[in-house]
Enzyme design. Structure first.
Site, PDB file in Angstrom:
ATOM      1  CE  LYS A 113      53.800  35.520  47.266  1.00  0.00           C
ATOM      2  NZ  LYS A 113      52.359  35.480  47.565  1.00  0.00           N
TER       3      LYS A 113
ATOM      4  CD  GLU B 106      48.271  38.110  43.152  1.00  0.00           C
ATOM      5  OE1 GLU B 106      49.234  38.092  42.376  1.00  0.00           O
ATOM      6  OE2 GLU B 106      48.015  37.188  43.959  1.00  0.00           O
TER       7      GLU B 106
ATOM      8  CG  ASP C  13      45.951  34.229  44.743  1.00  0.00           C
ATOM      9  OD1 ASP C  13      45.507  33.139  44.350  1.00  0.00           O
ATOM     10  OD2 ASP C  13      47.116  34.357  45.164  1.00  0.00           O
TER      11      ASP C  13
END
Length: 776
Positions: A146, A198, A222
């Site tokens: 992330k 994402e 997402d």
């Protein structure tokens, strides 16, 4: 989707909700069901910001669902009806399928698909190089990383170097990057052979994603994957992967059905979790087994493998035929001309700004010349360039507007705060314009630089939320959303070329900024009356050709009082009133002076109003108005949600409310302000609205106080209208007795003048100060 095989709902003999406390401090709940055979099934209820309503709002709905099951309702039919919010449907359905699987002697996955696998691939979430090496040593062949800031992209390169090319690397940008930063991040990630990225964009706009997809890195949706806009990204070839969360996408069967739709569109599917515990994770694994997500990590994807053969799924890197056709025809233009220079050329003599002390208005030519010179000084002296964030924190006068226009001229991004404020940690800017700098800009003499076009998918401004329910938070507003908001407002309210909108609200909040930006896009005038002073605003309405204005309930009261009984001019068509519900006494007083008041609802994240009473329709007590033409508003589980380009696809508010039979929005309160008192859920805004309906009440503020008996107790501070100084608490208590249930009536009631709010509406800190006084 029908479950496989055809399934009869378990007969539920007992149902209860058990509180969960996770090690990290998060709360949750476990749905526990018992069937007529003594079997026990479990399902997990969880909440996550950005994906669902808060847990406090979901628990009453879960309680109601369990009560229906205890009453003999068909549980699976209840889940399939769509009446339950996603997290509640997931929890109830998981428990029901757990019971059914035990009864039939099969795994839950076998109830979702006829031929599930017993083995699925999983990834490891890593945060640094050491964690990545450790995960690979434990046998993981897929890692997920992330990223939250542009600087974090370097971490992805370090991890790729540490684990080599045989390990699949997935990257999540969390919709946290600006359009320019996302473009730079994808360009930097392209050589790293990442499997996909994402949520590269904060919106679900097909064109914005398409522009990013052109960089050659497969993209995954997402947030918003369960929305129609998410599926549209896959159908257009902009998103090659869908990351589905059963806990928030409507449940297990709904997620399987959604996955099939993505696969039909040529996208690959990943099933994942958010904040669930063991029960929720197990349920997601059964969904993954039903979908047979057992594939091994892929090797590097080709940049353009061409069209997929008939009957086969298109690889991640391949453009859809629709996308290929768009490329063949040339790239779509996703910009608009910078508005002020365009107005200066097209309508040079049109009035654009009325300024105190100036006998004639600024024309479009004059304002463009002044802003262009200021833009030249910003570029020359401070090096401000397109897409740079610049902090504007100066005193309010027309020089502030010149500085704002200069930043917009350069396609820079103004970050707006109150005068003298400093940016909080984590919010960066290349320069800060205080009052002295703004004054210097207003006199700058520099050649005007070329004004770049405005990309529709770029940030246009950053504001901070009002702080009415907590600490102010930064909100980035995009060009496309603001353009759609201005268009929708004109569709609802009408647009005259000689309009002049009186600016009374602070322009560093979205209510005031929207006045400026609407006028800038329309090419109509702003009448400058900020900061708000009732006498000055009243005089401006009489002296200038003001046709509309925006207020909050407090400033409406002050403006009406400043009129001294004098009617408003007939050319003043209406006043928007937002930021809270105005009392019936306030609305009646304004209407008595000929002012048409249009209640409005919106939020900082929407850039402007989302619902407004049409000027031609009579006011409805308790209702704001219908959604604007270009946005859809719905109430999901009692929480208002908006959908459309104005909100970047979909946006869940923090407002509790519903829609009447004609679609008019009715606000019941804020999730952030609700609390439990004696086991009952209390919404302070409902009590404020009931008190405000009393003709002798000017303003009511409700707060919660600690109570040894009730845990928390509702208290109200009420200010009477000036003509009713003898209003007493007993009369108000009698007024509420026939209008509210006992738990919504204040246990402490004070009638006295209220301290004036510091801004357009009372902040959470101001209400806490009032609560402290009421406790004394």
């Amino acid at each position: 989707m029908a479950l496989t095989p055809a399934l009869v709902s378990p007969v539920v003999r007992a149902a209860r909700l058990v509180a969960l406390s996770h090690p990290d401090g998060r709360g949750g709940a476990l749905v526990v069901l018992e069937d007529d055979g003594g079997r026990v099934g479990h399902g997990e209820l969880t909440a996550a910001a950005g994906f669902s309503a808060p847990l406090a709002a979901l628990l009453p709905l879960a309680d109601a669902a369990l009560a229906a099951l205890r009453g003999g309702a068909d549980g699976l039919a209840l889940v399939a009806s769509g009446a339950l919010p996603g997290p509640v449907a997931f929890a109830v359905e998981t428990a029901l399928l757990d019971l059914a699987a035990q009864r039939d002697g099969v795994p839950v996955a076998a109830l979702l698909a006829p031929d599930p696998t017993a083995r699925v691939a999983v990834n490891a979430l890593v945060h640094d190089v050491d964690a990545a090496r450790a995960a690979v040593a434990r046998g993981f062949r897929t890692l997920k990383l992330k990223l939250w800031r542009p600087a974090d992209v370097a971490l992805a390169a370090a991890i790729r170097s540490a684990v080599g090319r045989e390990t699949e690397l997935r990257v999540d940008l969390n919709a946290a990057f600006s359009a320019a930063d996302a473009h730079a991040a994808l360009a930097a990630l392209a050589p790293l052979d990442v499997a996909y990225v994402e949520d590269p964009a904060a919106t679900l706009d097909v064109a914005a994603w398409g522009a990013l997809a052109d960089l050659g890195v497969p993209l995954a949706v997402d947030r918003g994957a369960s929305a129609p806009e998410g599926l549209a990204l896959a159908e257009a070839g902009a998103a090659r992967v869908a990351v589905l969360k059963p806990a928030f996408d409507g449940g297990l069967a709904a997620t399987v059905a959604l996955a099939r739709r993505y696969e039909a569109a040529g996208a690959e599917v990943v099933v994942t979790c958010a904040l669930e515990g063991p029960v929720g994770v197990a349920a997601a694994l059964h969904v993954a087994c039903a979908l047979r997500l057992e594939r091994a990590p892929r090797a590097r994807r080709r940049a353009d493998p061409g069209p997929a053969p008939a009957g086969r799924r298109r690889p991640h890197g391949a453009p859809s035929r629709r996308r290929a056709r768009r490329r063949a025809g040339g790239a779509r233009v996703r910009t608009i001309p910078s508005p002020l220079p365009a107005h200066g050329r097209a309508v040079p003599t049109r009035p654009l700004l009325w300024e105190p002390g100036r006998p004639t208005p600024w024309t479009a030519r004059e304002l463009a010349a002044r802003a262009g010179a200021a833009a030249g000084a910003l570029a020359r002296d401070l090096g401000v360039r397109a897409r740079d964030r610049v902090h504007l924190a100066a005193d309010l006068d027309p020089a502030w507007l010149i500085a704002l226009e200069a930043l917009l001229w350069l396609d820079a991004v103004p970050v707006l705060t109150a005068p003298g404020a400093w940016l909080p940690a984590g919010v960066d800017a290349v320069a800060r314009l205080d009052t002295a700098a703004v004054r210097a800009l207003s006199d700058a003499d520099a050649p005007a630089p070329p004004a770049p076009d405005w990309p529709l998918d770029a940030e246009r401004a950053v504001v901070f939320s009002s702080g009415s329910t907590g600490e102010p938070a930064p909100v980035a507003l995009g060009t496309e959303a603001l353009l759609v908001a201005a268009t929708a407002s004109a569709f609802r309210l009408g647009l005259h070329l000689d309009d002049a909108w009186l600016l009374t609200l602070p322009p560093w909040h979205v209510g005031g900024l929207s006045v400026i930006l609407r006028a800038l896009l329309y090419g109509t005038a702003v009448a400058w009356a900020a900061p708000f002073d009732a006498a000055r605003a009243s005089a401006a309405i009489d002296a200038w050709p003001v046709t509309q204005l925006s207020l909050v309930p407090t400033t409406l009261d002050r403006l009406v009082a400043a009129r001294g009984g004098r009617p408003f001019p007939s050319r003043l068509r209406w006043a928007l009133v937002g930021g809270g519900a105005a009392s019936e006494a306030s609305l009646a007083a304004a209407e008595a002076l000929g002012l048409t008041v249009l209640p409005t609802w919106g939020m900082s994240e929407s850039g402007a109003q989302l619902a407004t009473r049409p000027p031609t329709e009579p006011r409805r007590p308790g209702a704001t108005g219908p959604a604007l033409p270009l946005v859809a508003v719905a109430a999901s589980g009692g929480v208002l949600e908006a959908r459309g380009l104005q909100v970047g696809g979909a946006l869940a508010s923090r407002d509790v409310g519903d829609l009447d039979g004609d679609g008019w929005v009715r606000i019941a309160g804020r999730l952030d302000r609700q609390f439990k008192s004696g086991g009952e859920l209390v919404a302070p805004e409902l009590t404020e609205a009931a008190l405000g309906a009393h003709p002798a009440v000017r303003e009511a503020v409700c707060v919660d106080l600690p109570s040894e008996v009730w845990g928390r107790a509702l208290a109200a501070w009420v200010e009477p209208v000036p003509t009713e100084p003898d209003l007493d608490a007993d009369a108000l208590a009698a007024w509420l007795a026939g209008r509210l249930p006992p738990h919504q009536r204040p246990r402490v009631l004070r009638v006295a003048p209220l301290p004036p709010p510091a801004g357009p509406k009372r902040t959470a800190a101001e209400r806490q100060a009032l609560a402290a006084i009421l406790q004394e």
